[in-house]
Design an enzyme around this catalytic site. Structure first.
Site, PDB file in Angstrom:
ATOM      1  N   LYS A 120       0.838  -1.211   0.000  1.00 35.05           N
ATOM      2  CA  LYS A 120       0.000   0.000   0.000  1.00 35.05           C
ATOM      3  C   LYS A 120       0.864   1.250   0.000  1.00 35.05           C
ATOM      4  O   LYS A 120       1.636   1.474   0.933  1.00 35.05           O
ATOM      5  CB  LYS A 120      -0.874  -0.039   1.261  1.00 35.05           C
ATOM      6  CG  LYS A 120      -2.042   0.896   1.245  1.00 35.05           C
ATOM      7  CD  LYS A 120      -2.941   0.621   2.452  1.00 35.05           C
ATOM      8  CE  LYS A 120      -3.523   1.895   2.994  1.00 35.05           C
ATOM      9  NZ  LYS A 120      -4.019   1.737   4.361  1.00 35.05           N
ATOM     10  N   ARG A 133     -10.480   3.453  19.943  1.00 35.51           N
ATOM     11  CA  ARG A 133     -11.330   4.642  19.859  1.00 35.51           C
ATOM     12  C   ARG A 133     -12.783   4.316  20.165  1.00 35.51           C
ATOM     13  O   ARG A 133     -13.457   5.043  20.853  1.00 35.51           O
ATOM     14  CB  ARG A 133     -11.249   5.255  18.449  1.00 35.51           C
ATOM     15  CG  ARG A 133      -9.941   5.948  18.188  1.00 35.51           C
ATOM     16  CD  ARG A 133      -9.782   6.251  16.728  1.00 35.51           C
ATOM     17  NE  ARG A 133      -9.816   5.011  15.948  1.00 35.51           N
ATOM     18  CZ  ARG A 133      -9.497   4.923  14.687  1.00 35.51           C
ATOM     19  NH1 ARG A 133      -9.142   5.985  14.026  1.00 35.51           N
ATOM     20  NH2 ARG A 133      -9.536   3.767  14.058  1.00 35.51           N
TER      21      ARG A 133
END
Ligand code: PNS
Length: 160
Positions: free
Chosen positions: A41, A90
């Site tokens: 990536k 999160r």
């Protein structure tokens, strides 16, 4: 000596990452920020740029070391003598992916533990991808990333 590693892509580092690094540095004798070189990536920033930016914004934290790594995290941990992986959580949506990674890392090396730190509420909505998207469409990324990171992200996006 307890060495922890905080791995990630950090493309770019956000204030949420920095919050975990600052708090993690209080928990471990040494905290390594491990920047993954992902061969599959291509990110926005080059790996060297990510490492340099993290070094810059953590320069006042003496027990933080920044380095890149390729391949398996557990192999990097053997090389660096880190025994604990530090991850930020999160929201519940992070849990499944993080749980899978923690179990896989523990399977690869049973000595490895993963500990999770809850992201401070003010950063709970923040991610590198969201920052890039906001910047791409001309939104303001002040307060989302360290100040040093802002012009670099904006210039990179403009150059694309
Ligand atoms: O910031 P990211 O992209 O969510 O970080 C993901 C990271 C770097 C923590 C993860 O992809 C990783 O540890 N990659 C290294 C390869 C590895 O060890 N894989 C086995 C665990 S699933």
């Amino acid at each position: 000596m307890k060495v922890g590693i905080y791995p990630g892509s950090f493309d770019p580092i956000t204030n949420g990452h920095l919050d975990i690094i600052k708090r993690g540095a209080k928990v471990f004798d040494e905290l390594i920020v491990g920047v993954l070189v992902n061969v599959d990536k291509k990110g926005l920033l080059e790996i060297e740029e990510r490492v340099e930016l993290i070094k810059k914004v953590t320069k006042d934290i003496p027990n933080v070391r920044v380095q890149s790594f390729t391949g398996l995290l557990v192999d990097c941990m053997k090389e660096t003598k880190a025994s604990v992986i530090l991850k930020g959580l999160r929201a519940v949506s992070d849990f499944e992916y993080e749980f899978q990674m923690a179990l896989m890392n523990n399977k690869l090396d049973p000595e490895v533990e993963t500990v999770f730190m809850m992201t401070s509420a003010e950063y709970s909505y923040l991610s590198s991808s969201a920052v890039k998207q906001v910047a791409k469409f001309g939104g303001c990324i002040e307060g989302l990333v360290p100040d040093e990171v802002i012009p670099i992200v904006i210039n990179k996006i403009k150059a694309k």
